[in-house]
Design a protein around this motif. Structure first.
Motif, short mmCIF file in Angstrom:
data_model
loop_
_atom_site.label_atom_id
_atom_site.label_comp_id
_atom_site.label_asym_id
_atom_site.label_seq_id
_atom_site.Cartn_x
_atom_site.Cartn_y
_atom_site.Cartn_z
N ILE A 268 22.56 -3.79 57.00
CA ILE A 268 21.80 -3.39 55.82
C ILE A 268 22.62 -2.33 55.08
N MET A 269 22.87 -2.56 53.80
CA MET A 269 23.62 -1.60 52.99
C MET A 269 22.72 -1.00 51.92
N LEU A 270 22.66 0.32 51.89
CA LEU A 270 21.85 1.04 50.90
C LEU A 270 22.79 1.86 50.01
N ASP A 271 22.82 1.52 48.74
CA ASP A 271 23.66 2.23 47.77
C ASP A 271 22.77 3.17 46.97
N LEU A 272 22.86 4.46 47.28
CA LEU A 272 22.01 5.45 46.62
C LEU A 272 22.73 6.17 45.49
N SER A 273 23.81 5.59 45.02
CA SER A 273 24.65 6.24 44.01
C SER A 273 24.45 5.64 42.62
N MET A 274 24.80 6.45 41.62
CA MET A 274 24.84 6.00 40.24
C MET A 274 25.95 6.78 39.54
N PRO A 275 27.05 6.09 39.11
CA PRO A 275 27.31 4.66 39.21
C PRO A 275 27.37 4.20 40.67
N ARG A 276 27.19 2.90 40.87
CA ARG A 276 27.09 2.37 42.23
C ARG A 276 28.41 2.47 42.99
N ASP A 277 28.28 2.69 44.31
CA ASP A 277 29.44 2.76 45.21
C ASP A 277 29.87 1.39 45.71
#
Length: 412
Positions: A268-277
């Motif tokens: 499971i990958m959770l990208d909590l960044s903006m811009p996306r990582d």
């Protein structure tokens, strides 16, 4: 004075567009300096994961709206940007910043981070000299009202953030995090908070990836079970991980599909960044379940319930606060007219005293008497117009009086 707002937000703009319409710290400074050269009354930029907005105070709404909108569109040069742009003026713009500061317009309702971001946006513009008396007052009152809402409705007692929702989602999907291998890339505010929630929920196999060891060292002091790995090790760690969480401030993607080693192990990958990582194509890998901040927020039932509960209660507080601000803003134009009127009297006073002193020789006592009489006469002359102006509640009539005074006394 008018208020104008232009921008994009999570409400109508997907993340793949928002990450293109985003001000880094350097670009904020650059943009504020560019816009300040266009002789706007005041400018503030608010750029976060959820939104990118420019607030302007202006005496000439039509002219300055066009200047700022043209700049916004040309600066980002995003295809079909008009499909996502929103504009708000006067009371709608005022209402918007109050809701934003209170977290009511956030993706995660009631989140605390936005309040600090609104404060930072104001302070940044003040430091660079691009804000105005009007915007200073508007943002400070919005911040004060947000604090009142949080205290009265006890929002901070049960905080909800993107980190909180992300970890809660993991717990619901995996039941137990204790034996899960979790790779966390990035240890800024969001990363730190995410790790603390992971630890609270039993996670003990946390592998921290960061360019600098210093930040991770602080985390290890709190959570000794955390292990540090160099940034270049991230792909080797991913192949055996159960969970990947990214929260960096990188301006570009740092996890690419082509560099991920093939594996049958589900992750499971959770990208909590903006811009996306994480590159969007990674979701096409069979063993990957990928979520970004938009998808995480939408599946949170708790977030939806909180939005409904807080909405009506907070709106009443906001409406009262906006009413008080609007009274202040209405008086701003009156105060400006009165100030100009007094300045004109001072000019007449100085010119008249200069003329008298050239024509008549006065001793010190006589000088003071004449000065006092002249000042008194001038103040009496403008006393009634000022009183009428202050006592007029009807905005249209007040504006008419101001216009008449400006023409009669040549104070435009």
């Amino acid at each position: 004075m008018h208020c104008y707002l232009i921008g994009v937000s999570h409400a109508n703009t997907p993340i793949y567009i928002r990450e293109k319409i985003f001000f880094s710290e350097y670009k904020k400074i650059q943009t504020l300096e560019i816009l300040s050269e266009k002789r706007l009354d005041g400018v503030i930029i608010l750029s976060t994961c959820n939104r990118c907005e420019i607030y302007v105070s202006t005496e000439d709404m039509e002219k300055d709206c066009k200047i700022v909108k043209d700049f916004f569109v040309n600066y980002f040069n995003v295809e079909n940007i008009d499909d996502y742009l929103f504009e708000k003026k006067d009371i709608d713009a005022i209402n918007h910043i109050y809701k934003v500061a209170a977290g009511l317009d956030s993706m995660i309702v009631g989140e605390d981070q936005i309040l600090g971001q609104v404060k930072d946006a104001l302070e940044n513009s003040i430091d660079l000299g691009t804000s105005s008396k009007y915007l200073n007052k508007l943002f400070r009152e919005a911040i004060t009202t947000a604090k009142k809402i949080k205290n009265k409705l006890k929002i901070s007692e049960n905080p909800i953030s993107i980190s909180y929702i992300a970890v809660k989602m993991l717990c619901e999907k995996l039941n137990d995090l204790k034996d899960k291998k979790i790779v966390v890339v990035g240890t800024g505010k969001i990363g730190f908070l995410t790790i603390s929630y992971l630890a609270e929920n039993g996670a003990r196999n946390i592998l921290c990836v960061n360019r600098s060891y210093d930040k991770v060292q602080k985390l290890i002091k709190i959570y000794p079970f955390i292990k540090y790995f160099d940034y270049d090790d991230r792909y080797n760690l991913i192949k055996d991980a159960d969970i990947l969480i990214t929260s960096t401030t990188s301006p570009h993607t740092i996890i690419h599909k082509k560099d991920i080693q093939k594996s049958d192990k589900q992750i499971i990958m959770l990208d909590l960044s903006m811009p996306r990582d994480i590159e969007n194509d990674v979701k096409n890998l069979k063993n990957v379940e990928l979520y970004d901040i938009d998808s995480i927020s939408k599946i949170s039932e708790e977030n939806i319930q909180k939005r409904q509960k807080l909405g009506s209660e907070a709106i009443n507080i906001i409406e009262d606060a906006i009413s008080e601000f609007c009274k202040w803003a209405d008086n701003m134009s009156v105060d400006k007219a009165i100030k100009k009127l007094n300045e004109q009297c001072d000019i007449i006073y100085k010119d008249t005293m200069s003329y008298i002193n050239r024509k008549v020789e006065l001793n010190h006592r006589e000088q003071k008497i004449v000065e006092k009489m002249l000042l008194s006469a001038l103040k009496r002359m403008i006393k009634v117009p000022i009183q009428v102006l202050k006592q007029t509640d009807e905005k249209q009539r007040q504006n008419e009086y101001i216009k008449i005074l400006e023409e009669l006394f040549d104070i435009r």
